[in-house]
Design an enzyme around this catalytic site. Structure first.
Site, PDB file in Angstrom:
ATOM      1  N   ASP A  95       0.857  -1.181   0.000  1.00  0.00           N
ATOM      2  CA  ASP A  95       0.000   0.000   0.000  1.00  0.00           C
ATOM      3  C   ASP A  95       0.892   1.230   0.000  1.00  0.00           C
ATOM      4  OD1 ASP A  95      -2.057   1.776   0.161  1.00  0.00           O
ATOM      5  OD2 ASP A  95      -2.808   1.093   2.099  1.00  0.00           O
ATOM      6  N   ALA A  96       1.192   1.719  -1.202  1.00  0.00           N
ATOM      7  CA  ALA A  96       2.117   2.845  -1.350  1.00  0.00           C
ATOM      8  C   ALA A  96       1.489   4.031  -2.067  1.00  0.00           C
ATOM      9  CB  ALA A  96       3.363   2.398  -2.121  1.00  0.00           C
ATOM     10  N   LYS A  97       0.384   3.819  -2.770  1.00  0.00           N
ATOM     11  CA  LYS A  97      -0.363   4.873  -3.469  1.00  0.00           C
ATOM     12  C   LYS A  97       0.560   5.722  -4.341  1.00  0.00           C
ATOM     13  CE  LYS A  97      -3.986   4.955   0.050  1.00  0.00           C
ATOM     14  NZ  LYS A  97      -3.377   4.027   1.035  1.00  0.00           N
ATOM     15  N   ARG A  98       1.393   5.061  -5.131  1.00  0.00           N
ATOM     16  CA  ARG A  98       2.315   5.769  -6.009  1.00  0.00           C
ATOM     17  C   ARG A  98       1.574   6.380  -7.202  1.00  0.00           C
ATOM     18  NH1 ARG A  98       5.922   6.380  -2.221  1.00  0.00           N
ATOM     19  NH2 ARG A  98       7.403   4.660  -1.914  1.00  0.00           N
ATOM     20  N   THR A 122      -0.773  -0.361  -4.572  1.00  0.00           N
ATOM     21  CA  THR A 122      -1.826   0.634  -4.752  1.00  0.00           C
ATOM     22  C   THR A 122      -1.251   1.852  -5.464  1.00  0.00           C
ATOM     23  OG1 THR A 122      -1.407   1.567  -2.553  1.00  0.00           O
ATOM     24  CG2 THR A 122      -3.136  -0.127  -2.739  1.00  0.00           C
TER      25      THR A 122
END
Length: 272
Positions: A95-98, A122
């Protein structure tokens, strides 16, 4: 190696679970046994993973909870390697939302898939297709895009009307029709917006949906399952982090986490 979507679908079927266990380690909430452990992030999360694996369709470590600490990212690498070795059937979502320009995105893809060895990551779709392409072309790995998130501020931009419908529906349509050419996409849809979840499911067919917001954020399990499941009764990764990780702060924390995971898995299945 099986690709992310295949691993996930196999897990739904073979383990009969739609529960995603979030790994968001906060040392301030750890049992006392970890106070002087320099590798507490790894040891705590590994124990939780071992205790809950049989109930999980996926694990989702949140990178910030590791990167905030010296040596934390090395412990995250160890954790993902541990899960891959001990529980190879359970995929790991970083879960890094790059989301950044293409050349930078290429480096973030290396980080997620090679450095950390995650099965999926993510991603924020706000910067458009070229920012997603370096991830999408790794078609054995999953790309899980923010669509309608669980936080209250999600309405600020995601629900802005564009050509007669909210922006988040444009995101869903673009990803399912244009970005998902290799079938490795999924969407993040918050449990706190069950009606929106129903509309998104209608647009994306059987595409997997990652659902944060159950438990501490107040999402209703029954509404999520009723509105979000795919035609075969799967299609969901319903995430719980705090409610499982910190089910107990005592010596029996791992057993308490297992009980919490089992209970939520069973609650989800009752509504399928």
């Amino acid at each position: 190696m099986a690709n992310f979507i295949d691993k996930l679908r196999n897990r739904w079927r073979d383990a009969d679970t739609l529960l995603c266990v979030g790994l968001d380690p906060d040392p301030a909430k750890f049992p006392d046994a970890f106070v002087s452990d320099p590798d507490a992030l790894f040891h705590f999360c590994a124990r939780i993973a071992d205790a809950t694996a049989e109930f999980a369709c996926a694990f989702k470590p949140q990178i910030a909870y590791f990167a905030a600490h010296n040596d934390g990212e090395a412990q995250l690498q160890r954790l993902i390697a541990h899960i891959a070795g001990a529980h190879p059937d359970v995929p790991v979502i970083l879960d890094a939302k790059r989301g950044d320009i293409g050349s930078t995105a290429q480096q973030y893809a290396v980080e997620a898939f090679e450095r950390f060895g995650a099965d999926a990551v993510t991603l924020n779709p706000y910067m458009g297709f070229d920012s997603a392409q370096p991830f999408l072309q790794r078609n054995d790995r999953g790309c899980i895009f923010l669509c309608h998130t669980s936080n209250p501020g999600s309405r600020d931009f995601q629900e802005l009307m564009v050509d007669g419908e909210p922006l988040y529906l444009h995101v869903a349509r673009a990803i399912v029709s244009d970005w998902n050419t290799d079938g490795n996409c999924a969407l993040v849809v918050g449990a706190t917006f069950p009606e929106e979840l129903k509309v998104i499911r209608g647009i994306v067919g059987d595409m997997p949906l990652l659902i944060p917001g159950v438990g501490a954020q107040g999402g209703d399990v029954e509404a999520v399952v009723r509105n979000g499941r795919s035609a075969d009764g799967t299609g969901l990764m319903i995430n719980s982090s705090r409610g499982i990780l910190y089910a107990s702060s005592g010596a029996g924390y791992a057993e308490a986490a297992a009980d919490a995971a089992r209970g939520l898995r069973d609650a989800i299945n009752r509504f399928r």
